[in-house]
Design a protein around this motif. Structure first.
Motif, PDB file in Angstrom:
ATOM      1  N   GLY A 117      33.119  29.922  14.918  1.00  0.00           N
ATOM      2  CA  GLY A 117      33.281  31.341  15.175  1.00  0.00           C
ATOM      3  C   GLY A 117      34.468  31.924  14.439  1.00  0.00           C
ATOM      4  N   THR A 118      34.313  33.147  13.963  1.00  0.00           N
ATOM      5  CA  THR A 118      35.381  33.798  13.217  1.00  0.00           C
ATOM      6  C   THR A 118      36.591  34.091  14.095  1.00  0.00           C
ATOM      7  N   GLU A 119      36.396  34.208  15.399  1.00  0.00           N
ATOM      8  CA  GLU A 119      37.489  34.439  16.335  1.00  0.00           C
ATOM      9  C   GLU A 119      37.497  33.399  17.446  1.00  0.00           C
ATOM     10  N   ALA A 120      36.889  32.256  17.195  1.00  0.00           N
ATOM     11  CA  ALA A 120      36.783  31.211  18.218  1.00  0.00           C
ATOM     12  C   ALA A 120      38.087  30.436  18.342  1.00  0.00           C
ATOM     13  N   TRP A 121      38.221  29.798  19.465  1.00  0.00           N
ATOM     14  CA  TRP A 121      39.297  28.852  19.678  1.00  0.00           C
ATOM     15  C   TRP A 121      38.669  27.600  20.272  1.00  0.00           C
ATOM     16  N   HIS A 122      39.304  26.472  20.055  1.00  0.00           N
ATOM     17  CA  HIS A 122      38.752  25.201  20.531  1.00  0.00           C
ATOM     18  C   HIS A 122      38.638  25.214  22.053  1.00  0.00           C
ATOM     19  N   ARG A 123      37.449  24.953  22.531  1.00  0.00           N
ATOM     20  CA  ARG A 123      37.258  24.769  23.974  1.00  0.00           C
ATOM     21  C   ARG A 123      36.068  23.850  24.169  1.00  0.00           C
ATOM     22  N   ALA A 124      36.238  22.920  25.058  1.00  0.00           N
ATOM     23  CA  ALA A 124      35.182  21.948  25.341  1.00  0.00           C
ATOM     24  C   ALA A 124      34.193  22.550  26.330  1.00  0.00           C
ATOM     25  N   GLY A 125      32.963  22.153  26.177  1.00  0.00           N
ATOM     26  CA  GLY A 125      31.920  22.607  27.082  1.00  0.00           C
ATOM     27  C   GLY A 125      31.323  23.932  26.648  1.00  0.00           C
ATOM     28  N   MET A 126      30.058  24.072  26.890  1.00  0.00           N
ATOM     29  CA  MET A 126      29.330  25.284  26.535  1.00  0.00           C
ATOM     30  C   MET A 126      29.418  26.276  27.684  1.00  0.00           C
ATOM     31  N   ALA A 151      24.861  19.466  25.938  1.00  0.00           N
ATOM     32  CA  ALA A 151      25.861  18.422  26.192  1.00  0.00           C
ATOM     33  C   ALA A 151      26.822  18.270  25.020  1.00  0.00           C
ATOM     34  N   ASP A 152      28.053  17.969  25.335  1.00  0.00           N
ATOM     35  CA  ASP A 152      29.090  17.639  24.348  1.00  0.00           C
ATOM     36  C   ASP A 152      29.357  18.747  23.339  1.00  0.00           C
ATOM     37  N   PHE A 153      29.137  19.971  23.722  1.00  0.00           N
ATOM     38  CA  PHE A 153      29.430  21.082  22.821  1.00  0.00           C
ATOM     39  C   PHE A 153      30.907  21.435  22.913  1.00  0.00           C
ATOM     40  N   ALA A 154      31.490  21.767  21.791  1.00  0.00           N
ATOM     41  CA  ALA A 154      32.857  22.287  21.746  1.00  0.00           C
ATOM     42  C   ALA A 154      32.904  23.391  20.708  1.00  0.00           C
ATOM     43  N   SER A 155      33.394  24.548  21.104  1.00  0.00           N
ATOM     44  CA  SER A 155      33.507  25.640  20.140  1.00  0.00           C
ATOM     45  C   SER A 155      34.663  25.359  19.195  1.00  0.00           C
ATOM     46  N   ARG A 156      34.592  25.958  18.014  1.00  0.00           N
ATOM     47  CA  ARG A 156      35.659  25.751  17.027  1.00  0.00           C
ATOM     48  C   ARG A 156      35.756  26.961  16.121  1.00  0.00           C
ATOM     49  N   PRO A 157      36.949  27.194  15.602  1.00  0.00           N
ATOM     50  CA  PRO A 157      37.135  28.318  14.688  1.00  0.00           C
ATOM     51  C   PRO A 157      36.575  28.012  13.306  1.00  0.00           C
ATOM     52  N   LEU A 158      36.113  29.054  12.651  1.00  0.00           N
ATOM     53  CA  LEU A 158      35.635  28.926  11.282  1.00  0.00           C
ATOM     54  C   LEU A 158      36.816  28.571  10.386  1.00  0.00           C
ATOM     55  N   ALA A 159      36.626  27.587   9.531  1.00  0.00           N
ATOM     56  CA  ALA A 159      37.684  27.144   8.619  1.00  0.00           C
ATOM     57  C   ALA A 159      37.061  26.805   7.267  1.00  0.00           C
ATOM     58  N   ALA A 160      37.857  26.909   6.223  1.00  0.00           N
ATOM     59  CA  ALA A 160      37.374  26.670   4.858  1.00  0.00           C
ATOM     60  C   ALA A 160      36.677  25.319   4.700  1.00  0.00           C
ATOM     61  N   PRO A 161      37.202  24.214   5.247  1.00  0.00           N
ATOM     62  CA  PRO A 161      36.496  22.935   5.064  1.00  0.00           C
ATOM     63  C   PRO A 161      35.079  22.926   5.653  1.00  0.00           C
ATOM     64  N   LEU A 162      34.870  23.651   6.742  1.00  0.00           N
ATOM     65  CA  LEU A 162      33.525  23.712   7.320  1.00  0.00           C
ATOM     66  C   LEU A 162      32.561  24.407   6.364  1.00  0.00           C
ATOM     67  N   VAL A 163      33.016  25.489   5.767  1.00  0.00           N
ATOM     68  CA  VAL A 163      32.179  26.232   4.816  1.00  0.00           C
ATOM     69  C   VAL A 163      31.953  25.395   3.561  1.00  0.00           C
ATOM     70  N   ALA A 164      32.998  24.793   3.050  1.00  0.00           N
ATOM     71  CA  ALA A 164      32.896  24.001   1.816  1.00  0.00           C
ATOM     72  C   ALA A 164      31.954  22.811   1.983  1.00  0.00           C
ATOM     73  N   ASP A 165      31.915  22.231   3.168  1.00  0.00           N
ATOM     74  CA  ASP A 165      31.098  21.039   3.394  1.00  0.00           C
ATOM     75  C   ASP A 165      29.643  21.338   3.747  1.00  0.00           C
ATOM     76  N   ALA A 166      29.324  22.579   4.071  1.00  0.00           N
ATOM     77  CA  ALA A 166      27.963  22.928   4.488  1.00  0.00           C
ATOM     78  C   ALA A 166      27.072  23.196   3.278  1.00  0.00           C
TER      79      ALA A 166
END
Length: 183
Positions: free
Chosen positions: A38-47, A63-78
């Motif tokens: 997410g562009t404005e997400a912060w790390h949090r465990a659980g959906m 199960a086992d979902f964790a939100s995370r902020p959008l970062a350059a390595p995620l975009v570069a690796d996709a």
């Protein structure tokens, strides 16, 4: 293995649903892996509870979902980055300009794929074929490429959003699987 990264604002509703619905529709053993941020997400465990209930009703696994902020390595690796709205696609491109040919909104990707001749070669060939159609297909109003954010809205709007995403993801699976499937 091909990675599809879904991006929304908080990584709580739309991108989380898309990530998990794609995994469910592809099934175990698929060479395509999905993730979200997410562009404005912060790390949090659980959906989010409401998101998880809707997801599971549609056959996904929260199960086992964790939100995370959008970062350059995620975009570069996709191999494919799919925003749930134009602002999300644009945020990904700003982080990694070289990823432009791999960044779309989910609806934009499917709209462009509708007339694409996808050669054999799996998801990578599909992404290349769809990217080649940019600028060759009539433009649409910006809001037509967005999926509305259900944040702060009644439960029935979250459910409608999830159903819309599920329909789009089901079409995405057919595109990523290549020739011989109908979009």
């Amino acid at each position: 293995m091909t990675g599809v990264l879904f991006v929304c604002t908080g990584n709580v509703y739309r991108s989380a649903l898309a990530e998990r619905l794609l995994a469910a529709r592809l099934g175990p053993g698929s060479a395509v892996r999905s993730g979200s941020a997410g562009t404005e997400a912060w790390h949090r465990a659980g959906m989010d509870g409401a998101t998880r209930r809707v997801l599971e009703e549609l056959g996904g696994d929260g199960a086992d979902f964790a939100s995370r902020p959008l970062a350059a390595p995620l975009v570069a690796d996709a191999a494919l980055v799919l925003g749930l709205a134009r602002e999300h696609r644009e945020a990904a491109v700003r982080l990694v300009p070289a990823a432009l040919r791999r960044c779309f909104t989910l609806k934009e990707f499917l709209r462009l794929a509708a007339g694409a001749e996808v050669p054999p070669g799996g998801a990578a060939a599909a992404v290349a074929a769809v990217a080649a159609r940019r600028g060759r297909v009539a433009a649409v109003a910006p809001e037509e490429d967005d999926i509305a954010d259900p944040w702060g809205r009644p439960h029935h709007e979250l459910y409608a959003c999830a159903r819309e995403i599920d329909g789009q993801v089901t079409r995405l699976v057919r595109v990523l699987q290549g020739p011989g499937t109908t979009v």
